[in-house]
Design a protein around this motif. Structure first.
Motif, PDB file in Angstrom:
ATOM      1  N   PHE A  21      45.674  43.739  32.284  1.00  0.00           N
ATOM      2  CA  PHE A  21      46.125  42.354  32.179  1.00  0.00           C
ATOM      3  C   PHE A  21      45.835  41.838  30.771  1.00  0.00           C
ATOM      4  CE2 PHE A  21      45.669  37.786  32.462  1.00  0.00           C
ATOM      5  CZ  PHE A  21      46.729  37.422  33.262  1.00  0.00           C
ATOM      6  N   SER A  22      46.840  41.289  30.106  1.00  0.00           N
ATOM      7  CA  SER A  22      46.666  40.717  28.771  1.00  0.00           C
ATOM      8  C   SER A  22      47.397  39.390  28.710  1.00  0.00           C
ATOM      9  CB  SER A  22      47.196  41.671  27.697  1.00  0.00           C
ATOM     10  OG  SER A  22      48.583  41.907  27.887  1.00  0.00           O
ATOM     11  N   HIS A  23      46.968  38.559  27.772  1.00  0.00           N
ATOM     12  CA  HIS A  23      47.562  37.225  27.717  1.00  0.00           C
ATOM     13  C   HIS A  23      47.452  36.676  26.302  1.00  0.00           C
ATOM     14  CE1 HIS A  23      48.787  33.300  29.278  1.00  0.00           C
ATOM     15  NE2 HIS A  23      47.877  32.775  28.472  1.00  0.00           N
ATOM     16  N   ALA A  24      48.562  36.180  25.796  1.00  0.00           N
ATOM     17  CA  ALA A  24      48.581  35.545  24.481  1.00  0.00           C
ATOM     18  C   ALA A  24      48.478  34.033  24.644  1.00  0.00           C
ATOM     19  CB  ALA A  24      49.865  35.910  23.742  1.00  0.00           C
ATOM     20  N   ALA A  25      47.888  33.386  23.656  1.00  0.00           N
ATOM     21  CA  ALA A  25      47.704  31.938  23.726  1.00  0.00           C
ATOM     22  C   ALA A  25      49.044  31.237  23.910  1.00  0.00           C
ATOM     23  CB  ALA A  25      47.022  31.450  22.451  1.00  0.00           C
ATOM     24  N   GLY A  26      49.104  30.303  24.869  1.00  0.00           N
ATOM     25  CA  GLY A  26      50.309  29.536  25.128  1.00  0.00           C
ATOM     26  C   GLY A  26      51.305  30.214  26.036  1.00  0.00           C
ATOM     27  N   GLU A  27      51.107  31.477  26.324  1.00  0.00           N
ATOM     28  CA  GLU A  27      52.045  32.213  27.183  1.00  0.00           C
ATOM     29  C   GLU A  27      51.584  32.156  28.633  1.00  0.00           C
ATOM     30  OE1 GLU A  27      53.572  36.816  27.959  1.00  0.00           O
ATOM     31  OE2 GLU A  27      52.171  36.329  26.342  1.00  0.00           O
ATOM     32  N   LEU A  28      52.513  31.951  29.551  1.00  0.00           N
ATOM     33  CA  LEU A  28      52.204  31.953  30.974  1.00  0.00           C
ATOM     34  C   LEU A  28      52.266  33.378  31.493  1.00  0.00           C
ATOM     35  CD1 LEU A  28      51.696  30.535  33.685  1.00  0.00           C
ATOM     36  CD2 LEU A  28      54.170  30.208  33.890  1.00  0.00           C
ATOM     37  N   SER A  29      51.178  33.843  32.077  1.00  0.00           N
ATOM     38  CA  SER A  29      51.117  35.195  32.634  1.00  0.00           C
ATOM     39  C   SER A  29      50.623  35.112  34.069  1.00  0.00           C
ATOM     40  CB  SER A  29      50.173  36.088  31.822  1.00  0.00           C
ATOM     41  OG  SER A  29      50.657  36.260  30.506  1.00  0.00           O
ATOM     42  N   VAL A  30      51.135  35.999  34.910  1.00  0.00           N
ATOM     43  CA  VAL A  30      50.715  36.033  36.308  1.00  0.00           C
ATOM     44  C   VAL A  30      50.716  37.478  36.785  1.00  0.00           C
ATOM     45  CG1 VAL A  30      53.092  35.601  37.099  1.00  0.00           C
ATOM     46  CG2 VAL A  30      51.164  35.156  38.642  1.00  0.00           C
ATOM     47  N   ARG A  31      49.654  37.834  37.495  1.00  0.00           N
ATOM     48  CA  ARG A  31      49.548  39.202  38.001  1.00  0.00           C
ATOM     49  C   ARG A  31      48.923  39.206  39.391  1.00  0.00           C
ATOM     50  NH1 ARG A  31      50.630  44.106  36.499  1.00  0.00           N
ATOM     51  NH2 ARG A  31      49.415  45.875  37.239  1.00  0.00           N
ATOM     52  N   LEU A  32      49.483  40.062  40.245  1.00  0.00           N
ATOM     53  CA  LEU A  32      49.043  40.164  41.635  1.00  0.00           C
ATOM     54  C   LEU A  32      48.270  41.466  41.819  1.00  0.00           C
ATOM     55  CD1 LEU A  32      49.297  38.864  44.488  1.00  0.00           C
ATOM     56  CD2 LEU A  32      51.427  40.127  44.772  1.00  0.00           C
ATOM     57  N   GLY A  33      47.110  41.388  42.481  1.00  0.00           N
ATOM     58  CA  GLY A  33      46.287  42.568  42.721  1.00  0.00           C
ATOM     59  C   GLY A  33      46.814  43.395  43.878  1.00  0.00           C
ATOM     60  N   GLN A  34      46.567  44.694  43.825  1.00  0.00           N
ATOM     61  CA  GLN A  34      47.024  45.616  44.872  1.00  0.00           C
ATOM     62  C   GLN A  34      45.972  45.715  45.967  1.00  0.00           C
ATOM     63  OE1 GLN A  34      49.984  47.684  45.392  1.00  0.00           O
ATOM     64  NE2 GLN A  34      48.898  47.728  47.342  1.00  0.00           N
ATOM     65  N   PRO A  35      46.295  45.296  47.193  1.00  0.00           N
ATOM     66  CA  PRO A  35      45.346  45.446  48.300  1.00  0.00           C
ATOM     67  C   PRO A  35      45.336  46.873  48.820  1.00  0.00           C
ATOM     68  CG  PRO A  35      47.367  44.452  49.091  1.00  0.00           C
ATOM     69  CD  PRO A  35      47.536  44.633  47.599  1.00  0.00           C
ATOM     70  N   LYS A  36      44.400  47.171  49.713  1.00  0.00           N
ATOM     71  CA  LYS A  36      44.318  48.491  50.326  1.00  0.00           C
ATOM     72  C   LYS A  36      45.578  48.781  51.133  1.00  0.00           C
ATOM     73  CE  LYS A  36      41.622  51.272  53.571  1.00  0.00           C
ATOM     74  NZ  LYS A  36      42.794  51.671  54.376  1.00  0.00           N
ATOM     75  N   THR A  37      46.113  49.951  50.969  1.00  0.00           N
ATOM     76  CA  THR A  37      47.277  50.387  51.737  1.00  0.00           C
ATOM     77  C   THR A  37      47.242  51.903  51.908  1.00  0.00           C
ATOM     78  OG1 THR A  37      49.718  50.293  51.867  1.00  0.00           O
ATOM     79  CG2 THR A  37      48.765  50.572  49.687  1.00  0.00           C
TER      80      THR A  37
END
Length: 260
Positions: A21-37
């Motif tokens: 996961f990386s993020h630049a200033a002012g940029e909107l970032s979203v990430r979803l974690g992987q649950p057990k499967t």
């Protein structure tokens, strides 16, 4: 100061929980974690992180799912995060994981920014009970337990339980030994006796890759007291005892504590 602390915490969690996961200033970032499967749990918390460094408005989050019966993604929950973002989770309950199959999940931030897609394979039906059970006392202090797994295409492991009475407690916390083994295969356990002067009784069950368990089979004249340990993915767990289930091996099953 509190805002900066929350944002720092969110960034720290993003780095630890969401590799890459990386993020630049002012940029909107979203990430979803992987649950057990795969899983046999129908009450999940899908953790995500959404960040907008320097943002001054709340971030709106919408949770989406696509079940085996859905033609496209369907929204099932709306959330709001503080300016700058944070971590939170989408609640996935039994109304969503209602039947076996593969489910797809994603979140959308501010109606535009989509997260990655994660999949969860839900399966609540257990493998078939092993057969061809036999017990041999090799010497005064050792037993050999033989069995054959069912040709069910699902078994990945067999667990062994032991008791010095006619009542055998069966739960994940009372496993004496386990063996990774596939369907339609012969297997065996060789185990020692804590007290060589006592008689011991055994039961076995199969497990699949979603942690579902089969019925039990074992010595005649015994009963297994089954307790199901339910683990809620990403949110802790609870124990819920169930009733006594007779061992399926043998033609005679009597009440707990009675002699043959």
């Amino acid at each position: 100061m509190r805002y900066k602390t929350l944002l720092f915490t969110a960034l720290s969690i993003a780095v630890l929980v969401f590799p890459g996961f990386s993020h630049a200033a002012g940029e909107l970032s979203v990430r979803l974690g992987q649950p057990k499967t795969p899983t046999n749990q129908n009450n999940l918390k899908l953790t995500f992180v959404a960040l907008e460094i320097g943002g001054t408005n709340n971030i709106s989050i919408s949770c989406y799912k696509k079940s085996p019966s859905d033609g496209d993604y369907v929204k099932f929950q709306d959330l709001s995060l503080i300016p700058g973002g944070n971590t939170d989770f989408c609640n996935v309950g039994s109304s969503i994981l209602s039947s076996s199959g593969t489910y797809y999940f994603k979140v959308i931030a501010n109606g535009l920014k989509e997260s990655n897609v994660v999949t969860v394979t839900y399966n609540s039906s257990g493998p078939s009970t092993p057969g061809s059970y036999s017990k041999e006392k090799i010497n005064s202090c050792e037993y050999r337990i033989k069995f054959k797994t069912a040709d069910d295409g699902r078994t990945v492991k067999v667990e062994l339980f032991r008791s010095d009475s006619y009542s055998i407690s069966v739960s994940s916390g009372n496993v004496l030994a386990s063996q990774n083994i596939g369907p339609n295969q012969e297997g065996s356990f060789v185990v020692g006796a804590p007290d060589c002067n006592k008689q011991y009784y055994f039961a076995i069950r199969a497990v699949d890759n979603a942690d579902n368990t089969s019925g039990t089979t074992g010595d005649d004249f015994t009963k297994t007291i089954t307790e199901t340990n339910t683990t809620i993915t990403s949110s802790g767990g609870s124990n819920s005892p169930q009733g006594a289930i007779p061992v399926t091996s043998g033609s005679q099953v009597q009440a707990v504590g009675t002699a043959p």
